[in-house]
Design a protein around this motif. Structure first.
Motif, PDB file in Angstrom:
ATOM      1  N   SER A 261       1.115   3.492   2.465  1.00 29.40           N
ATOM      2  CA  SER A 261       1.475   3.949   3.802  1.00 29.40           C
ATOM      3  C   SER A 261       1.993   2.774   4.612  1.00 29.40           C
ATOM      4  N   ASP A 262       3.059   3.009   5.402  1.00 25.15           N
ATOM      5  CA  ASP A 262       3.615   1.925   6.219  1.00 25.15           C
ATOM      6  C   ASP A 262       3.200   2.064   7.680  1.00 25.15           C
ATOM      7  N   THR A 263       1.989   2.545   7.903  1.00 27.60           N
ATOM      8  CA  THR A 263       1.456   2.668   9.257  1.00 27.60           C
ATOM      9  C   THR A 263       0.338   1.649   9.466  1.00 27.60           C
ATOM     10  N   GLY A 264      -0.032   1.460  10.719  1.00 26.61           N
ATOM     11  CA  GLY A 264      -1.179   0.608  11.024  1.00 26.61           C
ATOM     12  C   GLY A 264      -0.861  -0.854  11.185  1.00 26.61           C
ATOM     13  N   PHE A 265       0.431  -1.218  11.371  1.00 28.56           N
ATOM     14  CA  PHE A 265       0.768  -2.617  11.606  1.00 28.56           C
ATOM     15  C   PHE A 265       1.998  -2.681  12.500  1.00 28.56           C
ATOM     16  N   ASP A 266       2.242  -3.857  13.051  1.00 25.43           N
ATOM     17  CA  ASP A 266       3.371  -4.067  13.946  1.00 25.43           C
ATOM     18  C   ASP A 266       4.675  -4.041  13.144  1.00 25.43           C
ATOM     19  N   HIS A 267       5.588  -3.146  13.513  1.00 25.04           N
ATOM     20  CA  HIS A 267       6.842  -3.001  12.792  1.00 25.04           C
ATOM     21  C   HIS A 267       7.969  -3.869  13.366  1.00 25.04           C
TER      22      HIS A 267
ATOM     23  N   THR B  68       0.838  -1.190   0.000  1.00 30.93           N
ATOM     24  CA  THR B  68       0.000   0.000   0.000  1.00 30.93           C
ATOM     25  C   THR B  68       0.878   1.248   0.000  1.00 30.93           C
TER      26      THR B  68
END
Length: 266
Positions: free
Chosen positions: A26-32, A24
């Motif tokens: 954006s690289d937000t909204g998940f465990d990094h 996607t």
């Protein structure tokens, strides 16, 4: 995924590390958090060195590095694990299936009352809708056709356009709902090209799964599929034989299989 590791390095301790890949915007909204493990050799040896963590892990949205790895996946193609790719001359059904983000019609005339547009995903501009009464299988057994069991799923997208370009017309954005299916004869050889699109800026990876069958992955690439150039690069020697594979963001995937499992899958 099953992998084969050759333990041919100097006995010691070695890090294994993995990181998420996101297609996607954006690289937000998940465990990094990174996934890590340490591989330790058996045997009599002495080491005082701590394992070295990899200096470089691809970034979360690095498509090139993700597919550089994916492109290395192969079948064993050995006498014990033979490859039997259906020949070009044996293909009886060819399909091109687009995967898109669309909008549903919110008014018959698409006039001033069209305010709340609902998003919907589609294949060949048809968005799946659950039947309100019988299921697809029940409709098949009871010989109930329209609007539950429709056998006219198209072999091609309704219009040909630059599938991976950003700007699209209203005819490409709007989709209809349906329960259409593709009917195959037993033992047909099928080739499908899945084409990702950027309709409404909704380009992402699309994992494609085939119930009840495995298929050969002949190739994948980026941009619109070129029916003249791209088949020249197909892997017919040791292609992956799998039940799921990903169509790249703004790219294409070609699979080939024999429809020899007439089990009704839901």
């Amino acid at each position: 995924m099953d992998v084969l590791l050759y333990a041919n390095s100097t006995p010691g301790l070695y890090y294994m590390a993995g990181r998420q890949y996101l297609s996607t915007t954006s690289d937000t909204g998940f465990d990094h958090m990174n996934a890590t493990a340490i591989l330790q050799y058996n045997g009599n040896y002495t080491t005082t060195d701590a394992p070295l963590f990899p200096e470089h892990l691809p970034m979360y949205m690095s498509q090139a590095e993700a597919f550089n790895f994916t492109n290395q996946i192969r079948s064993l193609a050995s006498p014990e694990h033979p490859v039997n790719v259906p020949k070009e001359s044996e293909i009886t059904t060819r399909m091109i299936i687009t995967a898109s983000m669309n909008s549903l019609y919110c008014a018959p005339d698409l006039g001033p009352t069209c305010v709340n547009i609902s998003f919907a995903t589609s294949v060949n501009n048809i968005s799946w809708v659950n039947p309100t009464t019988d299921s697809i299988l029940q409709a098949y057994y009871r010989n109930i056709s329209n609007p539950i069991y429709e056998t006219d799923f198209p072999d091609q997208p309704p219009t040909d356009f630059n599938f991976t370009a950003g700007g699209t017309t209203m005819s490409n954005v709007l989709t209809v709902q349906g329960t259409k299916v593709k009917v195959l004869d037993y033992n047909e050889t099928v080739e499908i090209v899945f084409q990702g699109t950027n309709v409404m800026g909704g380009a992402v990876n699309h994992p494609m799964h085939l119930h009840g069958h495995s298929f050969y992955v002949l190739g994948f690439g980026f941009g619109p599929f070129d029916p003249v150039k791209d088949p020249k690069g197909y892997n017919l020697v040791d292609p992956p034989y799998v039940a799921t594979f990903v169509t790249p963001k703004n790219g294409w995937l070609t699979i080939r299989f024999v429809a020899d499992n007439p089990v009704y899958n839901t």
